[in-house]
Design an enzyme around this catalytic site. Structure first.
Site, PDB file in Angstrom:
ATOM      1  N   CYS A 258      39.142  -1.430  81.541  1.00 28.47           N
ATOM      2  CA  CYS A 258      40.052  -1.967  80.517  1.00 28.47           C
ATOM      3  C   CYS A 258      41.254  -2.630  81.179  1.00 28.47           C
ATOM      4  CB  CYS A 258      40.502  -0.840  79.586  1.00 28.47           C
ATOM      5  SG  CYS A 258      41.722  -1.362  78.359  1.00 28.47           S
TER       6      CYS A 258
ATOM      7  N   CYS B  59      35.448 -13.503  70.297  1.00 28.34           N
ATOM      8  CA  CYS B  59      35.936 -14.140  71.518  1.00 28.34           C
ATOM      9  C   CYS B  59      35.486 -13.390  72.765  1.00 28.34           C
ATOM     10  CB  CYS B  59      37.458 -14.236  71.502  1.00 28.34           C
ATOM     11  SG  CYS B  59      38.271 -12.621  71.315  1.00 28.34           S
TER      12      CYS B  59
ATOM     13  N   HIS C 262      36.814 -10.859  74.173  1.00 26.92           N
ATOM     14  CA  HIS C 262      37.894 -10.252  74.967  1.00 26.92           C
ATOM     15  C   HIS C 262      37.825  -8.754  74.711  1.00 26.92           C
ATOM     16  CE1 HIS C 262      40.037 -14.362  74.683  1.00 26.92           C
ATOM     17  NE2 HIS C 262      39.472 -14.234  75.879  1.00 26.92           N
TER      18      HIS C 262
ATOM     19  N   CYS D  62      39.171  -1.257  75.962  1.00 28.64           N
ATOM     20  CA  CYS D  62      38.711   0.065  75.545  1.00 28.64           C
ATOM     21  C   CYS D  62      39.151   0.309  74.104  1.00 28.64           C
ATOM     22  CB  CYS D  62      39.220   1.150  76.490  1.00 28.64           C
ATOM     23  SG  CYS D  62      40.943   1.638  76.275  1.00 28.64           S
TER      24      CYS D  62
ATOM     25  N   CYS E 150      44.701 -15.653  73.526  1.00 27.95           N
ATOM     26  CA  CYS E 150      43.710 -15.779  72.461  1.00 27.95           C
ATOM     27  C   CYS E 150      44.381 -15.648  71.102  1.00 27.95           C
ATOM     28  CB  CYS E 150      42.626 -14.714  72.611  1.00 27.95           C
ATOM     29  SG  CYS E 150      41.328 -14.818  71.352  1.00 27.95           S
TER      30      CYS E 150
ATOM     31  N   CYS F 220      59.392  -5.036  41.654  1.00 27.34           N
ATOM     32  CA  CYS F 220      60.495  -4.351  40.971  1.00 27.34           C
ATOM     33  C   CYS F 220      61.381  -3.717  42.039  1.00 27.34           C
ATOM     34  CB  CYS F 220      59.943  -3.284  40.034  1.00 27.34           C
ATOM     35  SG  CYS F 220      61.237  -2.225  39.310  1.00 27.34           S
TER      36      CYS F 220
ATOM     37  N   CYS G  33     110.879 -22.993  58.656  1.00 25.83           N
ATOM     38  CA  CYS G  33     109.879 -22.721  59.701  1.00 25.83           C
ATOM     39  C   CYS G  33     108.531 -22.304  59.128  1.00 25.83           C
ATOM     40  CB  CYS G  33     110.382 -21.647  60.659  1.00 25.83           C
ATOM     41  SG  CYS G  33     110.484 -19.995  59.920  1.00 25.83           S
TER      42      CYS G  33
ATOM     43  N   CYS H 280     118.555  -8.802  46.023  1.00 26.56           N
ATOM     44  CA  CYS H 280     119.355 -10.003  46.233  1.00 26.56           C
ATOM     45  C   CYS H 280     118.472 -11.215  46.443  1.00 26.56           C
ATOM     46  CB  CYS H 280     120.267  -9.805  47.438  1.00 26.56           C
ATOM     47  SG  CYS H 280     121.307 -11.219  47.798  1.00 26.56           S
TER      48      CYS H 280
ATOM     49  N   CYS I  39     114.719 -20.581  43.852  1.00 25.79           N
ATOM     50  CA  CYS I  39     114.411 -22.017  43.845  1.00 25.79           C
ATOM     51  C   CYS I  39     114.020 -22.564  45.208  1.00 25.79           C
ATOM     52  CB  CYS I  39     115.605 -22.808  43.322  1.00 25.79           C
ATOM     53  SG  CYS I  39     117.026 -22.791  44.444  1.00 25.79           S
TER      54      CYS I  39
END
Length: 510
Positions: A134, A151, A153, A156, A184, A223, A301, A311, A327
């Protein structure tokens, strides 16, 4: 507090339950606890309903067999090869037939099928080969069992079995299990798998086949309820329809959900708005809105500043610029008016004030809808508790009033209606958040208000002491029917508006 015995407008108080499209039974899932759709006497669907079918595992397998047999009859190939082809083309008959007709040998090779398919069932032999070693485990002992596809191939048997088992159990693969021989590409088909693996692994493989079958079909969906093995078929709804319909379906397990997006029932809100709303609630977009509403930027900034005192005379800690909080103008221009800004309309602060007002208005509008949405969502989360309390009340009512179990079912009906209506109300607020204000919106809000008022009245009545409930049976039944009717009216009108294109939104639907 509303009087629970008040009459409802335009409704027959003397009627018994008259649920055109719904009655309510048991369920073990989420928001739909206790719901079970009842088929109307008329076969005509309402505007907010969609035709759908619940499929069991046996139904799904029968559909697979039927599709395989149909294609096998057309192409003249074995059922095993046709199954590999359908898996390769994701169960799309049209695409398979079109491409196979153009290049049969090329398509067989791409799908991993031996070109000498002669429509005969292949016999796969497990045999011992003298002098064989194998290539996987390098075993070469005498009498070693081996296995190979067409094929040749050969490996085991134990290594082949371990390879296929790993593909199925660990990787959850059912569509693309190929020969382990190097480059393959020959497919290990259903018959070979059945021969190689244990029964439990083969059952897992069949389950995965069912999964891919449903996932690959546009009009099938599993579902989403935990441990539910049913699928839903809905042929009349596609992705392009989801802006004009909310395709709510109900599984045999009792769970109601949207066929379009898979989320729990969100009528009357369309899928695209549901996704926008959930994202809006989950991400930090409203945190930024709060900052805009509760902070301001220094006019010089642009540093972000939060007011921490009474205040209005502000001094930026970063650049030391002094300005008025009201404002946004220079404090030097305010003279001695420290606590009473008399220059509210000065030109330098107009834009900042406008932005501040817009942010505050936007935040207040969002909170208006979100708080009401969250209230009904919280009520929906208590569904299971409400259902358990209802059962307890029904038992107590039996013992105190001498009523039979059948006679106290009106409480279960009322409980189920309350749960479903709160789920609907929850999503009406998400829907309304995105609607443009016009006459149609006002009608929608009127229906919303009527349903919410009726729900609250029924909820009050439902919470009455046990000794009072026995004498209120007819009242509870009448109001339960009325509440359910108001829900249907709201959903019917909203669904018709979607079909007719009446609704206008504040966002782009994409």
């Amino acid at each position: 507090m509303s009087d629970a015995s008040d009459d409802f407008d335009d409704y027959d108080q003397g009627s018994e339950f008259d649920f055109d499209d719904e009655s309510f039974g048991g369920s073990d899932y989420g928001d739909n606890e206790g719901f079970e759709e009842v088929k109307p006497e008329s076969t005509k669907l309402k505007a907010y309903e969609v035709e759908h079918e619940v499929l069991s595992t046996a139904d799904i397998q029968q559909r697979q067999d039927s599709q395989i047999g149909q294609v096998a009859g057309i192409l003249g190939l074995s059922r095993e090869s046709v199954m590999v082809l359908l898996l390769y083309f994701k169960w799309n008959n049209d695409r398979l037939l079109e491409q196979y007709t153009e290049d049969p040998e090329g398509i067989l090779k791409k799908a991993g099928i031996s070109p000498d398919d002669d429509n005969n069932k292949k016999e796969y032999n497990i045999m011992s080969v003298d002098g064989f070693m194998c290539d996987i485990c390098c075993e070469d002992r005498q009498g070693l069992k081996t296995f190979a596809l067409e094929c040749d191939h050969r490996f085991c048997f134990d290594c082949y079995k371990q390879y296929v088992t790993q593909k199925i159990v660990d990787e959850g693969e059912s569509r693309n299990i190929q020969c382990p021989g190097g480059s393959c590409s020959l497919a290990v088909n259903n018959e070979a798998i059945k021969l190689i693996v244990e029964d439990r692994v083969y059952k897992r493989y069949l389950t995965l086949l069912n999964r891919t079958f449903v996932q690959d079909h546009e009009h099938l969906r599993w579902c989403p309820a935990p441990n539910c093995e049913y699928a839903i078929r809905c042929d009349d709804v596609s992705a392009k329809d989801l802006k004009t319909v909310v395709p709510t379906v109900q599984c045999a397990c009792g769970h109601r959900f949207c066929f379009g997006c898979g989320l729990s029932d969100h009528q009357p809100c369309i899928c695209v708005l549901v996704k926008k709303w959930i994202k809006k609630c989950e991400d930090d977009s409203e945190t930024a809105n709060w900052i805009s509403a509760n902070t301001k930027e220094c006019p010089k900034c642009m540093a972000t500043i939060e007011k921490n005192g009474g205040c209005n005379h502000m001094t930026c800690r970063k650049c030391k610029y002094e300005f008025c909080w009201i404002c946004i103008g220079s404090w030097a221009e305010h003279g001695t008016s420290w606590y009473n800004c008399s220059r509210y309309d000065e030109k330098s602060g107009v834009e900042a004030r406008d932005n501040q007002a817009k942010s505050r208005a936007s935040l207040e509008r969002y909170l208006h809808y979100y708080n009401r949405y969250a209230n009904h969502e919280q009520s929906a989360k208590l569904d299971k508790d409400l259902y358990l309390r209802t059962e307890k009340k029904m038992t107590q009512l039996q013992s105190t009033s001498g009523m039979s179990w059948i006679e106290v079912q009106y409480l279960a009906q009322a409980s189920a209606v309350l749960q479903q209506c709160r789920q609907t109300l929850k999503w009406t607020y998400a829907f309304a958040f995105y609607l443009e204000q016009n006459n149609q919106t006002h009608l929608f809000e009127d229906n919303q208000k009527d349903l919410e008022m009726a729900v609250e009245q029924l909820s009050e009545l439902f919470e009455k002491p046990i000794q009072e409930l026995a004498g209120l049976k007819v009242t509870v039944m009448d109001k339960t029917a009325y509440v359910n009717n108001r829900r249907q009216i709201l959903l019917e009108d909203t669904a018709k508006g979607l079909h007719e294109g009446r609704w206008r939104y504040q966002v782009e639907l994409r």
